[in-house]
Write a protein that holds these residues in place. Structure first.
Motif, short mmCIF file in Angstrom:
data_model
loop_
_atom_site.label_atom_id
_atom_site.label_comp_id
_atom_site.label_asym_id
_atom_site.label_seq_id
_atom_site.Cartn_x
_atom_site.Cartn_y
_atom_site.Cartn_z
N HIS A 52 -6.70 0.95 5.83
CA HIS A 52 -5.52 -0.12 5.62
C HIS A 52 -5.57 -0.13 4.23
CE1 HIS A 52 -7.77 -3.47 7.26
NE2 HIS A 52 -7.68 -4.29 6.08
N ILE A 53 -4.36 -0.68 3.24
CA ILE A 53 -3.66 -0.61 2.11
C ILE A 53 -3.09 -2.07 1.97
CG2 ILE A 53 -4.38 0.91 0.48
CD1 ILE A 53 -1.29 1.13 0.15
N TYR A 54 -2.87 -3.20 1.32
CA TYR A 54 -2.28 -3.93 1.53
C TYR A 54 -1.00 -4.37 0.96
CZ TYR A 54 -6.59 -5.99 3.03
OH TYR A 54 -8.06 -6.37 4.02
N SER A 55 0.02 -5.13 1.35
CA SER A 55 0.63 -5.42 0.74
C SER A 55 1.85 -5.93 -0.30
CB SER A 55 2.09 -6.34 2.31
OG SER A 55 2.83 -6.24 1.12
N LYS A 65 -3.14 -7.21 -3.52
CA LYS A 65 -1.77 -6.60 -3.40
C LYS A 65 -1.83 -5.43 -4.12
CE LYS A 65 0.15 -10.96 -4.65
NZ LYS A 65 1.33 -11.54 -4.46
N THR A 66 -1.10 -4.54 -3.08
CA THR A 66 -0.02 -3.53 -3.65
C THR A 66 0.48 -4.15 -4.96
OG1 THR A 66 -1.07 -1.87 -1.96
CG2 THR A 66 0.64 -1.23 -3.38
N TYR A 101 -0.61 -5.87 5.85
CA TYR A 101 -1.23 -5.04 5.51
C TYR A 101 -0.22 -3.34 6.07
CZ TYR A 101 -3.71 -4.41 9.48
OH TYR A 101 -4.21 -4.65 11.15
N CYS A 135 -14.52 -3.90 1.75
CA CYS A 135 -13.51 -3.28 0.86
C CYS A 135 -13.77 -2.78 -0.26
CB CYS A 135 -12.37 -4.63 0.67
SG CYS A 135 -12.05 -5.52 2.05
#
Length: 148
Positions: A52-55, A65-66, A101, A135
């Motif tokens: 998953h990638i983060y908000s 964060k993205t 995420y 990560c």
């Protein structure tokens, strides 16, 4: 001798496969004109299973964060902030906080106002990807999106 060669080849291939760099996120880009003077940019992350990638919208002190950075240009101007769909929010023990995420895929959108005939939107994005075990270091990706 033949068995030794086969063993050495198998060992080499196994080592090569295990030392590959993990790249669980693929990015793609598109633009759609909504009028003569406006367009929407689409920045899509396709995320492998279990990752998953983060908000963009998270409290400090957690994962990276993205984020998006757009190079200023005479052919376009940003209109508002980059938007994202509703994220999954859960408590993550590794960060000791609630994190937001995205799994599988997510499309970020950025509205722009066109000030030139043909715009080429350039910039960078930064993101961090994790699974339940690890990560990966934050990654910065350059993008270039033609709008015509």
């Amino acid at each position: 001798m033949k068995n030794l060669f086969v063993f050495a080849l198998a060992l080499f291939l196994n080592f090569s496969a295990s030392s590959q760099i993990l790249k669980p996120v693929k990015w793609s880009y598109a633009a759609k004109k909504t009028s003569k003077t406006e367009a929407i940019l689409y920045l899509k992350a396709t995320i492998e299973d279990r990752w998953h990638i983060y908000s963009q919208n998270m409290a400090d002190g957690g994962p990276v964060k993205t984020s998006f950075s757009f190079v200023p240009s005479k052919t376009y101007k940003l209109s508002g902030k980059t938007v994202e769909p509703k994220a999954i929010t859960k408590f993550e023990k590794s960060f000791e906080m609630n994190v937001s995420y995205f799994e599988k895929s997510v499309i970020f959108q950025q509205k722009i106002k066109l000030t030139g005939a043909k715009a080429l939107v350039k910039g960078t994005l930064e993101f961090m990807v994790c699974d339940d075990q690890q990560c990966l270091p934050p990654e910065t990706v350059e993008f270039s999106i033609p709008v015509s």
